[in-house]
Design a protein around this motif. Structure first.
Motif, PDB file in Angstrom:
ATOM      1  N   PRO A  58       4.239   1.955  -2.839  1.00  0.00           N
ATOM      2  CA  PRO A  58       3.003   2.391  -2.173  1.00  0.00           C
ATOM      3  C   PRO A  58       3.142   2.722  -0.687  1.00  0.00           C
ATOM      4  CG  PRO A  58       2.618   0.406  -3.484  1.00  0.00           C
ATOM      5  CD  PRO A  58       4.078   0.671  -3.507  1.00  0.00           C
ATOM      6  N   ILE A  59       4.008   2.023   0.026  1.00  0.00           N
ATOM      7  CA  ILE A  59       4.180   2.334   1.458  1.00  0.00           C
ATOM      8  C   ILE A  59       4.711   3.752   1.611  1.00  0.00           C
ATOM      9  CG2 ILE A  59       5.482   1.769   3.539  1.00  0.00           C
ATOM     10  CD1 ILE A  59       5.223  -1.192   2.710  1.00  0.00           C
ATOM     11  N   TRP A  60       5.688   4.115   0.802  1.00  0.00           N
ATOM     12  CA  TRP A  60       6.255   5.465   0.849  1.00  0.00           C
ATOM     13  C   TRP A  60       5.208   6.506   0.476  1.00  0.00           C
ATOM     14  CZ3 TRP A  60      10.908   6.838   2.754  1.00  0.00           C
ATOM     15  CH2 TRP A  60      11.818   5.812   3.001  1.00  0.00           C
ATOM     16  N   TYR A  61       4.410   6.205  -0.566  1.00  0.00           N
ATOM     17  CA  TYR A  61       3.385   7.158  -0.985  1.00  0.00           C
ATOM     18  C   TYR A  61       2.352   7.339   0.121  1.00  0.00           C
ATOM     19  CZ  TYR A  61       5.185   5.138  -5.381  1.00  0.00           C
ATOM     20  OH  TYR A  61       5.975   4.635  -6.371  1.00  0.00           O
ATOM     21  N   GLY A  62       1.983   6.237   0.762  1.00  0.00           N
ATOM     22  CA  GLY A  62       0.986   6.293   1.831  1.00  0.00           C
ATOM     23  C   GLY A  62       1.457   7.066   3.049  1.00  0.00           C
ATOM     24  N   VAL A  63       2.715   6.866   3.427  1.00  0.00           N
ATOM     25  CA  VAL A  63       3.268   7.604   4.571  1.00  0.00           C
ATOM     26  C   VAL A  63       3.318   9.102   4.255  1.00  0.00           C
ATOM     27  CG1 VAL A  63       5.312   7.947   6.013  1.00  0.00           C
ATOM     28  CG2 VAL A  63       4.528   5.629   5.489  1.00  0.00           C
ATOM     29  N   GLY A  64       3.745   9.440   3.036  1.00  0.00           N
ATOM     30  CA  GLY A  64       3.763  10.850   2.628  1.00  0.00           C
ATOM     31  C   GLY A  64       2.368  11.446   2.622  1.00  0.00           C
ATOM     32  N   LEU A  65       1.410  10.679   2.135  1.00  0.00           N
ATOM     33  CA  LEU A  65       0.009  11.117   2.119  1.00  0.00           C
ATOM     34  C   LEU A  65      -0.488  11.353   3.541  1.00  0.00           C
ATOM     35  CD1 LEU A  65      -2.647  11.518   0.492  1.00  0.00           C
ATOM     36  CD2 LEU A  65      -3.031   9.062   0.777  1.00  0.00           C
ATOM     37  N   GLY A  66      -0.237  10.394   4.424  1.00  0.00           N
ATOM     38  CA  GLY A  66      -0.675  10.527   5.816  1.00  0.00           C
ATOM     39  C   GLY A  66      -0.047  11.719   6.516  1.00  0.00           C
ATOM     40  N   GLY A  67       1.256  11.892   6.335  1.00  0.00           N
ATOM     41  CA  GLY A  67       1.946  13.021   6.957  1.00  0.00           C
ATOM     42  C   GLY A  67       1.425  14.354   6.467  1.00  0.00           C
ATOM     43  N   THR A  68       1.149  14.434   5.180  1.00  0.00           N
ATOM     44  CA  THR A  68       0.630  15.687   4.619  1.00  0.00           C
ATOM     45  C   THR A  68      -0.778  15.962   5.130  1.00  0.00           C
ATOM     46  OG1 THR A  68       2.029  15.389   2.669  1.00  0.00           O
ATOM     47  CG2 THR A  68       0.165  16.918   2.466  1.00  0.00           C
ATOM     48  N   ILE A  69      -1.601  14.925   5.235  1.00  0.00           N
ATOM     49  CA  ILE A  69      -2.950  15.104   5.783  1.00  0.00           C
ATOM     50  C   ILE A  69      -2.868  15.584   7.232  1.00  0.00           C
ATOM     51  CG2 ILE A  69      -5.038  13.867   6.497  1.00  0.00           C
ATOM     52  CD1 ILE A  69      -4.742  12.237   3.857  1.00  0.00           C
ATOM     53  N   ILE A  70      -1.924  15.055   7.998  1.00  0.00           N
ATOM     54  CA  ILE A  70      -1.742  15.506   9.384  1.00  0.00           C
ATOM     55  C   ILE A  70      -1.351  16.980   9.412  1.00  0.00           C
ATOM     56  CG2 ILE A  70      -0.259  15.290  11.431  1.00  0.00           C
ATOM     57  CD1 ILE A  70      -0.316  12.223  10.879  1.00  0.00           C
ATOM     58  N   LEU A  73      -4.439  18.981   8.739  1.00  0.00           N
ATOM     59  CA  LEU A  73      -5.325  18.988   9.919  1.00  0.00           C
ATOM     60  C   LEU A  73      -4.796  19.908  11.015  1.00  0.00           C
ATOM     61  CD1 LEU A  73      -6.345  15.218  10.170  1.00  0.00           C
ATOM     62  CD2 LEU A  73      -7.787  17.162   9.503  1.00  0.00           C
ATOM     63  N   ILE A  74      -3.487  19.903  11.230  1.00  0.00           N
ATOM     64  CA  ILE A  74      -2.906  20.807  12.233  1.00  0.00           C
ATOM     65  C   ILE A  74      -3.199  22.258  11.852  1.00  0.00           C
ATOM     66  CG2 ILE A  74      -0.734  21.706  13.176  1.00  0.00           C
ATOM     67  CD1 ILE A  74       0.336  18.807  13.079  1.00  0.00           C
ATOM     68  N   GLU A 100      -1.119  25.370   1.871  1.00  0.00           N
ATOM     69  CA  GLU A 100      -2.217  24.395   1.849  1.00  0.00           C
ATOM     70  C   GLU A 100      -2.590  24.003   0.426  1.00  0.00           C
ATOM     71  OE1 GLU A 100      -3.009  22.912   4.706  1.00  0.00           O
ATOM     72  OE2 GLU A 100      -1.484  24.304   5.459  1.00  0.00           O
ATOM     73  N   VAL A 101      -2.529  24.930  -0.511  1.00  0.00           N
ATOM     74  CA  VAL A 101      -2.820  24.611  -1.912  1.00  0.00           C
ATOM     75  C   VAL A 101      -1.850  23.532  -2.414  1.00  0.00           C
ATOM     76  CG1 VAL A 101      -2.707  25.517  -4.282  1.00  0.00           C
ATOM     77  CG2 VAL A 101      -3.929  26.796  -2.508  1.00  0.00           C
ATOM     78  N   PHE A 102      -0.564  23.695  -2.135  1.00  0.00           N
ATOM     79  CA  PHE A 102       0.413  22.694  -2.566  1.00  0.00           C
ATOM     80  C   PHE A 102       0.220  21.372  -1.835  1.00  0.00           C
ATOM     81  CE2 PHE A 102       2.656  26.412  -4.254  1.00  0.00           C
ATOM     82  CZ  PHE A 102       2.966  25.926  -5.524  1.00  0.00           C
ATOM     83  N   GLN A 103      -0.156  21.432  -0.554  1.00  0.00           N
ATOM     84  CA  GLN A 103      -0.386  20.191   0.187  1.00  0.00           C
ATOM     85  C   GLN A 103      -1.624  19.472  -0.327  1.00  0.00           C
ATOM     86  OE1 GLN A 103       1.803  20.737   4.402  1.00  0.00           O
ATOM     87  NE2 GLN A 103      -0.263  21.551   4.346  1.00  0.00           N
ATOM     88  N   PHE A 104      -2.709  20.217  -0.585  1.00  0.00           N
ATOM     89  CA  PHE A 104      -3.906  19.592  -1.143  1.00  0.00           C
ATOM     90  C   PHE A 104      -3.612  19.004  -2.522  1.00  0.00           C
ATOM     91  CE2 PHE A 104      -6.534  21.863   2.023  1.00  0.00           C
ATOM     92  CZ  PHE A 104      -7.398  20.835   2.376  1.00  0.00           C
ATOM     93  N   ALA A 105      -2.806  19.690  -3.317  1.00  0.00           N
ATOM     94  CA  ALA A 105      -2.420  19.159  -4.630  1.00  0.00           C
ATOM     95  C   ALA A 105      -1.671  17.845  -4.466  1.00  0.00           C
ATOM     96  CB  ALA A 105      -1.574  20.183  -5.390  1.00  0.00           C
ATOM     97  N   PHE A 106      -0.731  17.803  -3.521  1.00  0.00           N
ATOM     98  CA  PHE A 106       0.008  16.566  -3.262  1.00  0.00           C
ATOM     99  C   PHE A 106      -0.937  15.435  -2.888  1.00  0.00           C
ATOM    100  CE2 PHE A 106       2.197  13.699  -0.289  1.00  0.00           C
ATOM    101  CZ  PHE A 106       3.222  13.238  -1.092  1.00  0.00           C
TER     102      PHE A 106
END
Length: 127
Positions: A58-70, A73-74, A100-106
């Motif tokens: 979960p830590i890895w998934y969360g970091v990946g999620l956070g980075g993708t959201i950033i 947002l950029i 963005e489509v692939f990032q939103f899917a992730f």
């Protein structure tokens, strides 16, 4: 392979594809700052396919999620005229939308993984 494995492999594929597109777009941008951001970000997204496919936790998934959201947002912020990052509004290209489509899917898939792992942990199963 079980049904939850498909989520992890799909998450890995979506982040890897977004990373590949970022590297290509960065290379084609012709601007050093953009090239550096897209190269590092894209390489990180490609790397992030490994923790997702191998279920590192979960830590890895969360970091990946956070980075993708950033990253999302950029992209959104830099489309706004007179924004605080670039000072101008960027154009919305087909390749940008595709990324963005692939990032939103992730993002959606990782959220689904978290939701399912919470439900499965209540029944003493692991994801």
């Amino acid at each position: 392979m079980n049904k939850t494995d498909i989520l992890f492999y799909t998450a890995a594929a979506t982040t890897a594809i977004a990373g590949i597109i970022h590297i290509v777009l960065g290379y084609d941008s012709g601007r050093l700052n953009t090239q550096i951001l897209f190269l590092i970000g894209g390489a990180t997204q490609i790397f992030w396919a490994i923790p997702m496919a191998r279920k590192w936790g979960p830590i890895w998934y969360g970091v990946g999620l956070g980075g993708t959201i950033i990253f999302i947002l950029i992209w959104v912020i830099t489309r706004i005229p007179e924004n605080f990052i670039t000072g101008r509004g960027g154009r919305i290209s087909d390749n940008g939308i595709l990324t963005e489509v692939f990032q939103f899917a992730f993002v959606g898939i990782v959220i689904a993984i978290f939701v399912l792992s919470g439900k499965l942990s209540k029944t003493n199963q692991t994801l």
